[in-house]
Design a protein around this motif. Structure first.
Motif, short mmCIF file in Angstrom:
data_model
loop_
_atom_site.label_atom_id
_atom_site.label_comp_id
_atom_site.label_asym_id
_atom_site.label_seq_id
_atom_site.Cartn_x
_atom_site.Cartn_y
_atom_site.Cartn_z
N ARG A 98 0.83 -1.21 0.00
CA ARG A 98 0.00 0.00 0.00
C ARG A 98 0.87 1.26 0.00
NH1 ARG A 98 -5.37 1.06 3.62
NH2 ARG A 98 -5.72 3.14 2.80
N GLN A 99 1.93 1.26 0.79
CA GLN A 99 2.82 2.42 0.87
C GLN A 99 3.54 2.65 -0.47
OE1 GLN A 99 5.96 1.93 3.71
NE2 GLN A 99 6.62 4.05 3.58
N LEU A 100 4.06 1.59 -1.08
CA LEU A 100 4.80 1.74 -2.35
C LEU A 100 3.87 2.10 -3.51
CD1 LEU A 100 7.41 -1.14 -1.98
CD2 LEU A 100 7.83 1.33 -1.91
N CYS A 101 2.65 1.57 -3.51
CA CYS A 101 1.70 1.93 -4.57
C CYS A 101 1.29 3.40 -4.44
CB CYS A 101 0.47 1.03 -4.52
SG CYS A 101 0.78 -0.63 -5.13
N LEU A 102 1.10 3.87 -3.22
CA LEU A 102 0.76 5.28 -3.02
C LEU A 102 1.91 6.18 -3.47
CD1 LEU A 102 -1.28 7.31 -1.97
CD2 LEU A 102 -0.26 7.07 0.29
N ALA A 114 6.67 -0.99 -6.71
CA ALA A 114 5.26 -1.06 -6.27
C ALA A 114 4.61 -2.33 -6.80
CB ALA A 114 4.50 0.17 -6.73
N ARG A 115 4.88 -2.67 -8.06
CA ARG A 115 4.32 -3.88 -8.67
C ARG A 115 4.81 -5.12 -7.92
NH1 ARG A 115 5.33 -7.99 -12.05
NH2 ARG A 115 3.62 -8.63 -13.43
N GLN A 116 6.11 -5.18 -7.65
CA GLN A 116 6.67 -6.35 -6.96
C GLN A 116 6.12 -6.48 -5.55
OE1 GLN A 116 8.56 -8.70 -8.52
NE2 GLN A 116 8.09 -9.82 -6.65
N PHE A 118 3.17 -5.45 -4.59
CA PHE A 118 1.78 -5.91 -4.73
C PHE A 118 1.73 -7.41 -5.03
CE2 PHE A 118 -2.10 -6.65 -7.21
CZ PHE A 118 -3.04 -6.24 -6.27
N VAL A 119 2.62 -7.88 -5.89
CA VAL A 119 2.68 -9.32 -6.20
C VAL A 119 3.00 -10.11 -4.94
CG1 VAL A 119 4.00 -11.08 -7.45
CG2 VAL A 119 3.22 -9.04 -8.65
N ASN A 120 3.97 -9.65 -4.16
CA ASN A 120 4.33 -10.35 -2.92
C ASN A 120 3.17 -10.39 -1.92
OD1 ASN A 120 6.91 -10.72 -3.92
ND2 ASN A 120 7.79 -8.99 -2.80
N ALA A 121 2.45 -9.28 -1.80
CA ALA A 121 1.31 -9.23 -0.89
C ALA A 121 0.19 -10.15 -1.40
CB ALA A 121 0.80 -7.80 -0.76
N ALA A 122 -0.04 -10.17 -2.71
CA ALA A 122 -1.08 -11.04 -3.29
C ALA A 122 -0.71 -12.51 -3.11
CB ALA A 122 -1.27 -10.72 -4.77
N ALA A 123 0.56 -12.85 -3.27
CA ALA A 123 0.99 -14.23 -3.06
C ALA A 123 0.82 -14.63 -1.60
CB ALA A 123 2.45 -14.40 -3.50
N ASP A 124 1.16 -13.74 -0.68
CA ASP A 124 1.01 -14.01 0.75
C ASP A 124 -0.45 -14.21 1.12
OD1 ASP A 124 2.17 -14.16 3.45
OD2 ASP A 124 1.02 -12.31 3.78
N ALA A 125 -1.34 -13.45 0.49
CA ALA A 125 -2.78 -13.54 0.76
C ALA A 125 -3.45 -14.65 -0.06
CB ALA A 125 -3.46 -12.21 0.47
N LYS A 126 -2.65 -15.38 -0.85
CA LYS A 126 -3.16 -16.46 -1.73
C LYS A 126 -4.21 -15.95 -2.69
CE LYS A 126 -2.13 -20.08 1.62
NZ LYS A 126 -1.31 -19.30 2.49
N MET A 127 -3.92 -14.80 -3.31
CA MET A 127 -4.86 -14.17 -4.24
C MET A 127 -4.36 -14.15 -5.68
SD MET A 127 -6.22 -10.92 -2.05
CE MET A 127 -7.24 -10.33 -3.37
N LEU A 128 -3.12 -14.56 -5.92
CA LEU A 128 -2.61 -14.54 -7.30
C LEU A 128 -3.38 -15.50 -8.17
CD1 LEU A 128 1.30 -14.31 -7.11
CD2 LEU A 128 -0.30 -12.62 -7.97
N ALA A 129 -3.73 -15.06 -9.37
CA ALA A 129 -4.48 -15.92 -10.29
C ALA A 129 -3.52 -16.64 -11.23
CB ALA A 129 -5.44 -15.07 -11.11
#
Length: 129
Positions: A98-102, A114-116, A118-129
């Motif tokens: 959130r901080q890097l995207c802002l 910011a992209r990386q 977000f990818v790491n956060a999505a992988a941690d939350a098991k949201m990557l498609a």
């Protein structure tokens, strides 16, 4: 040139030039709308070109809700997803993304960092498609 005549993603933002001892007339990111106070040390305005359509080199696909696949093409969309569709908001990777995207939206940070994040956060939350 009138703002309506510019392409949809580009707009002109007026930024006031202040006296040395004046308080700033805004309290938000300079790439967003500028709020003005009535004549508090403002002498003239400087025009800054802003591109609100910042995108990543490659989109990130995540699964939200009931497994619906959503394409996230830039930090604006990532912030929207982080704010409204994220399952766990107490994670350190969430806060970093959130901080890097802002920072990327405000043109103070790197798009790829910011992209990386977000990818790491999505992988941690098991949201990557």
């Amino acid at each position: 040139m009138h703002a309506a005549m510019l392409p949809a993603a580009k707009q002109l933002v007026m930024r006031p030039i202040l006296h040395a001892n004046a308080d700033p007339p805004w309290n938000i990111c300079p790439s967003r709308k500028v709020r003005r106070r009535k004549n508090r040390g403002i002498q003239m305005a400087e025009v800054i070109k802003v591109d609100f359509g910042v995108t990543w080199s490659a989109p990130v696909h995540v699964r939200v809700g009931n497994g619906i696949r959503q394409e996230i093409s830039g930090p604006d969309a990532a912030l929207e997803c982080l704010k409204h569709r994220w399952p766990e908001k107490r994670c350190e990777l969430y806060a970093q993304a959130r901080q890097l995207c802002l920072a990327a939206v405000c043109k103070h940070g790197s798009l790829e960092l910011a992209r990386q994040a977000f990818v790491n956060a999505a992988a941690d939350a098991k949201m990557l498609a």
